[in-house]
Design a protein around this motif. Sequence first.
Motif, PDB file in Angstrom:
ATOM      1  N   ALA A   1      14.065  41.320  48.526  1.00  0.00           N
ATOM      2  CA  ALA A   1      13.630  40.289  49.247  1.00  0.00           C
ATOM      3  C   ALA A   1      14.410  39.644  49.942  1.00  0.00           C
ATOM      4  O   ALA A   1      14.204  39.402  51.254  1.00  0.00           O
ATOM      5  CB  ALA A   1      13.468  39.073  47.960  1.00  0.00           C
ATOM      6  N   MET A   2      15.399  40.584  49.913  1.00  0.00           N
ATOM      7  CA  MET A   2      17.129  40.624  50.907  1.00  0.00           C
ATOM      8  C   MET A   2      15.789  40.672  52.284  1.00  0.00           C
ATOM      9  O   MET A   2      15.869  40.593  53.491  1.00  0.00           O
ATOM     10  CB  MET A   2      18.297  40.824  50.640  1.00  0.00           C
ATOM     11  CG  MET A   2      19.231  40.941  51.979  1.00  0.00           C
ATOM     12  SD  MET A   2      20.267  42.086  50.371  1.00  0.00           S
ATOM     13  CE  MET A   2      19.749  43.348  51.911  1.00  0.00           C
ATOM     14  N   PHE A   3      16.044  42.880  51.923  1.00  0.00           N
ATOM     15  CA  PHE A   3      15.704  43.513  52.755  1.00  0.00           C
ATOM     16  C   PHE A   3      14.085  42.855  54.005  1.00  0.00           C
ATOM     17  O   PHE A   3      14.599  42.735  55.139  1.00  0.00           O
ATOM     18  CB  PHE A   3      14.667  44.186  52.511  1.00  0.00           C
ATOM     19  CG  PHE A   3      14.032  46.120  53.853  1.00  0.00           C
ATOM     20  CD1 PHE A   3      15.315  45.987  54.342  1.00  0.00           C
ATOM     21  CD2 PHE A   3      12.925  45.741  53.411  1.00  0.00           C
ATOM     22  CE1 PHE A   3      14.397  46.653  55.433  1.00  0.00           C
ATOM     23  CE2 PHE A   3      12.345  46.331  54.246  1.00  0.00           C
ATOM     24  CZ  PHE A   3      13.756  46.437  55.271  1.00  0.00           C
ATOM     25  N   VAL A   4      13.257  42.099  53.543  1.00  0.00           N
ATOM     26  CA  VAL A   4      12.172  41.953  53.846  1.00  0.00           C
ATOM     27  C   VAL A   4      12.475  40.300  55.128  1.00  0.00           C
ATOM     28  O   VAL A   4      11.668  40.439  55.849  1.00  0.00           O
ATOM     29  CB  VAL A   4      11.364  41.229  53.075  1.00  0.00           C
ATOM     30  CG1 VAL A   4       9.494  40.735  53.587  1.00  0.00           C
ATOM     31  CG2 VAL A   4       9.829  42.550  52.018  1.00  0.00           C
TER      32      VAL A   4
ATOM     33  N   PRO B   1      21.117  55.379  61.537  1.00  0.00           N
ATOM     34  CA  PRO B   1      18.982  55.148  61.550  1.00  0.00           C
ATOM     35  C   PRO B   1      19.994  54.695  63.118  1.00  0.00           C
ATOM     36  O   PRO B   1      18.818  54.691  63.764  1.00  0.00           O
ATOM     37  CB  PRO B   1      19.069  53.098  61.129  1.00  0.00           C
ATOM     38  CG  PRO B   1      20.844  52.856  61.284  1.00  0.00           C
ATOM     39  CD  PRO B   1      21.706  54.097  60.133  1.00  0.00           C
ATOM     40  N   MET B   2      20.757  54.454  64.126  1.00  0.00           N
ATOM     41  CA  MET B   2      21.159  54.148  65.568  1.00  0.00           C
ATOM     42  C   MET B   2      20.577  55.850  66.022  1.00  0.00           C
ATOM     43  O   MET B   2      19.568  56.154  66.660  1.00  0.00           O
ATOM     44  CB  MET B   2      22.816  53.705  65.851  1.00  0.00           C
ATOM     45  CG  MET B   2      22.147  54.171  67.581  1.00  0.00           C
ATOM     46  SD  MET B   2      20.957  52.190  68.295  1.00  0.00           S
ATOM     47  CE  MET B   2      22.176  51.452  68.311  1.00  0.00           C
ATOM     48  N   ILE B   3      21.328  56.917  65.494  1.00  0.00           N
ATOM     49  CA  ILE B   3      20.691  57.919  66.176  1.00  0.00           C
ATOM     50  C   ILE B   3      19.186  58.414  65.587  1.00  0.00           C
ATOM     51  O   ILE B   3      18.646  58.685  67.426  1.00  0.00           O
ATOM     52  CB  ILE B   3      22.312  58.920  65.492  1.00  0.00           C
ATOM     53  CG1 ILE B   3      23.366  58.785  65.848  1.00  0.00           C
ATOM     54  CG2 ILE B   3      21.762  60.072  65.557  1.00  0.00           C
ATOM     55  CD1 ILE B   3      24.136  59.063  64.792  1.00  0.00           C
TER      56      ILE B   3
ATOM     57  N   PHE C   1      11.912  50.503  62.206  1.00  0.00           N
ATOM     58  CA  PHE C   1      14.116  50.092  62.588  1.00  0.00           C
ATOM     59  C   PHE C   1      14.666  49.487  61.648  1.00  0.00           C
ATOM     60  O   PHE C   1      15.687  50.500  61.069  1.00  0.00           O
ATOM     61  CB  PHE C   1      14.465  50.232  63.706  1.00  0.00           C
ATOM     62  CG  PHE C   1      13.721  51.005  65.320  1.00  0.00           C
ATOM     63  CD1 PHE C   1      13.514  52.312  64.774  1.00  0.00           C
ATOM     64  CD2 PHE C   1      13.305  50.531  65.833  1.00  0.00           C
ATOM     65  CE1 PHE C   1      13.133  53.019  65.638  1.00  0.00           C
ATOM     66  CE2 PHE C   1      12.522  51.609  67.267  1.00  0.00           C
ATOM     67  CZ  PHE C   1      12.646  52.877  67.400  1.00  0.00           C
ATOM     68  N   ALA C   2      14.323  48.781  61.432  1.00  0.00           N
ATOM     69  CA  ALA C   2      14.279  48.549  59.729  1.00  0.00           C
ATOM     70  C   ALA C   2      14.618  49.262  58.383  1.00  0.00           C
ATOM     71  O   ALA C   2      15.658  49.507  57.978  1.00  0.00           O
ATOM     72  CB  ALA C   2      13.658  46.668  59.399  1.00  0.00           C
TER      73      ALA C   2
ATOM     74  N   ALA D   1      20.421  47.047  62.326  1.00  0.00           N
ATOM     75  CA  ALA D   1      21.035  46.442  62.019  1.00  0.00           C
ATOM     76  C   ALA D   1      20.764  45.680  60.871  1.00  0.00           C
ATOM     77  O   ALA D   1      22.206  44.920  60.218  1.00  0.00           O
ATOM     78  CB  ALA D   1      21.695  45.178  63.299  1.00  0.00           C
ATOM     79  N   VAL D   2      20.278  45.337  60.674  1.00  0.00           N
ATOM     80  CA  VAL D   2      19.741  44.426  59.253  1.00  0.00           C
ATOM     81  C   VAL D   2      20.144  44.904  58.013  1.00  0.00           C
ATOM     82  O   VAL D   2      20.775  44.003  56.796  1.00  0.00           O
ATOM     83  CB  VAL D   2      17.780  44.286  59.018  1.00  0.00           C
ATOM     84  CG1 VAL D   2      17.560  44.456  58.082  1.00  0.00           C
ATOM     85  CG2 VAL D   2      17.280  44.226  59.535  1.00  0.00           C
ATOM     86  N   ILE D   3      20.120  46.591  57.455  1.00  0.00           N
ATOM     87  CA  ILE D   3      20.639  46.456  56.284  1.00  0.00           C
ATOM     88  C   ILE D   3      22.237  47.379  56.812  1.00  0.00           C
ATOM     89  O   ILE D   3      23.501  47.267  56.586  1.00  0.00           O
ATOM     90  CB  ILE D   3      19.998  47.876  55.627  1.00  0.00           C
ATOM     91  CG1 ILE D   3      18.918  46.595  55.331  1.00  0.00           C
ATOM     92  CG2 ILE D   3      20.528  48.751  54.993  1.00  0.00           C
ATOM     93  CD1 ILE D   3      19.652  45.414  54.158  1.00  0.00           C
ATOM     94  N   SER D   4      22.108  48.568  57.755  1.00  0.00           N
ATOM     95  CA  SER D   4      23.341  48.879  58.251  1.00  0.00           C
ATOM     96  C   SER D   4      24.747  48.539  58.545  1.00  0.00           C
ATOM     97  O   SER D   4      25.819  48.588  58.915  1.00  0.00           O
ATOM     98  CB  SER D   4      23.126  50.110  59.244  1.00  0.00           C
ATOM     99  OG  SER D   4      22.777  49.557  61.090  1.00  0.00           O
TER     100      SER D   4
END
Lengths: 308, 307, 269
Positions: free
Chosen positions: C100-103, C181-183, C171-172, C77-80
């Motif tokens: 930086a946002m992602f990390v 990513p869930m699938i 998963f992130a 869920a971090v990005i998706s």
Amino acid sequence: MSGALLSAQGLSRWYGPVVGVNDLTLEVDGGIVGLLGPNGAGKSTFLKLVAGEIRPSRGSVRVLGFEPFANREYFRVLGFCPQQDALYEELDAREFVSFLLRLSGFDAREARSRAERALERTGLADAMLRRTAGFSKGMRQRTKLAAAIAHEPRFLIVDEPLTGLDPLVRTEMIALFQELGREGVHILISSHVLHEIESVTQDILLLHRGRLLAQGPVPEIRKLLSRYPHKVEIHARDARRLARALLELEGTSTVHVAPEGGRLSIETFDLARFHAELPAIAARERAGIHTLESTDAGLDAVFDYLVG
Amino acid sequence: MKASTHTEIYRPFRGTLAARRSRWKPLALSTLRGALRKKLPLLLFAPPAIATVIFSFVVYAKFALEAGTNPLPGTEDGRASPMAAVGGMAGNLIEVRTQIIGFHAAMDFFVLLIVAWYGSGLIAEDARRKAHLLYFARPLTRLDYLLGKWLPLVLMGACGTLLPGLVICSVAAFASPNWSFVTQEGDTILKMIAYSLVSLVVQTSIVLAISSLAQRKTHALAVSLGCFALLGGLGSMLARLVHEPAWNLLSVFGCLRRVSAGLFDVQRILHFRANWSLAATWFVLAGWVLVAWVVLFWRTRRLEQNG
Amino acid sequence: MQNLRILGLFARTQFLRSLAPRQSWLVYVFTLLPSFVALAIGLNARRIDAEGVAMHLSWFLFLQVVVPLVTLLAGQAVISREVDDRTITYLFSRPISRPAMFVGRALGALGFTALLLGAGALLLCYAASFAPQGLVPNPERFPLAPWSGDGVVLPILGAVLLGSLAYTLMFAALGVFTRHPMILGLLYTFAVEGFLSNLPGSNQALTVQYYLRSWIAAHGAQGWSKLEGFGLADFQSPAGVLLRLGLLAALALALGSWRIRRKEFVLSS
């Protein structure tokens, strides 16, 4: 490169086999510019390219001298109000705007006070502490706009800001755009609501099927459409006598007198000459003109001629 | 004018419907069309298809070996060889019934994948995109809506379990001498159909109920697979831990295997011992289905009333 | 400095956002379920000890199912989620460093999963201790029992935290690379982690589960080795486990950061 606000060279973007925009070459000097076009014309794609959300498939675009895509320096001066209504539903309006302001580099206190000011400016002062999940379309639009202007950007991109709003909110939004324009903010605004765009600006970019169809002030574009005669409507005391005289004027293609009399519809290919000669003709024929109106000089007519 | 209040945004249809029934049909067809639009997920049907070919060949080989013919044309003629006798014995050892049980046991997980993939978004995505507002603004009953979602899902699942079973049975029927499979083991076909239907009803009901509870398709997918995995793991772990096989009742797949064992009258399915009460298993499965449909009706009612 | 500030801001918002029950009720249910089961068994079973309940439930349910599923739900869920909700536009039109946002977000999610799963594991052990032959930890002394000596609680906790670290960040990163990513995460969880880790031989080393088992094997009591599927491989040393899982987590962060720098997320209008 000139000092244009926005310049595009052969700008193209496609999504698989679907063309978003195709080979756009243009320059925009600044001020408030309306981006027009029917559905699927490529307006949103163009705005996303200009906002740096997506990359061109071919060609280039520069805004304020920056290449937009993922450019942090550019994002410092950009305010983007996207079309989609999505907000962080778990936050209230003030938190939402403050959060985005903090991403723009403001500290928590400054972000909060700026958020409050921006929300007051967009007319959400009373609802700023309510969770955005319960917001109506108009309130969402105002929240997005507040987020886009709160950091005082030099360039504001607004995608379909008037769609789905009630007339009162529309009027307020238009007033806000005019105010921002007076403050020196460059605004690129896309819309379907032609007459409302017209009340904000006369400068337009007209897209159709991914291509640039026209650009510039509406009256000048209209002048360029020499294929279509200009329509003028006159109310006069003696319309029939005036009609006869006008028919002899060079450039006049048709003159139509309404059955009830008093109203004349004239089509002419030489509008300048028509306006130059009309006072003398009217005086000579003692026609007694009450009103005179160009009925197809507006954006609607230009849009119809170009797209229709 | 008489004053009235309207607290429901979309009110259920209360007029008299025309005689024409099956209002779920257009919805079911559009659900099916929507499901088949994307080609890549059709790969989910590949494992059952491959397994069908393999199991069908084994069944065909059984009858071919019993008859003393070579099941692989173009190789040594088994009739003249001493291997023919061995082949005949081997043929006798292979049972169509066992093959069908094995097929179902091996394919359970893939059928769940098919059902979970196609079923997870059916109601969750409707609710997210507010598509249900369109449906319930029309004279569509809750049952129509649910049937329109459920039946296509059953159909998709049937392509992974019932259809392959029928193919294997057909191969057995045609390969058996004098239709002996049909005349002597005809009940196997009925049992296969019965098991497939039970399995489909249980799995599709649970997945659809989860879809009605979830906010997103991806969440429903994760919960569906997670629930089956958690319950399966829990059931078998507890059965082992406290030496009480009845704990397998917690596992949906465990229950389905017990039903399969009961229907086909066997003690083991692969390495799985079916040694607990069949009546309790039926009771548990019926409970799952009942709970699922109660949830479905409750959630659909909420969708209908609250928008 | 600016990047660190952004990282911290995103870590905090992601963590707080994840805590909200409305967003994460599913994750809470998954995490607490084994504890309820442990409590039910502990209170009702007659022929079982606390150690057995804790080991079985944490091994078969918690580590193999709950940890991957919860980290998948939180990590992807971090990005998706931003892409699904189409709110990523707001982030990507701000002058922030995308890595930086992602990390930040990934670390926020990691903080959430580590805290939740760690608490869930402890709760499970506590619930298990109600078994009639409660060996460890003793309910009267919990949580002051000498954990390090029991060979149950600390190994579980360590493995759960390591699993949270590796899976959440993996998963992130997956969420940056794919729209689904869930699938893919579910496929990975069930097909690779669920299947490969239970095959005998060196293939196990390709799964995170193998390293979690190695950690438990190095620190755990004798009872662990009796669990089905536990003793199928030669285990890694604890240092090897830390090194490999740490590398995996760092690699996931690095790959995700690298990809998100120039990735465009095309949202339909």
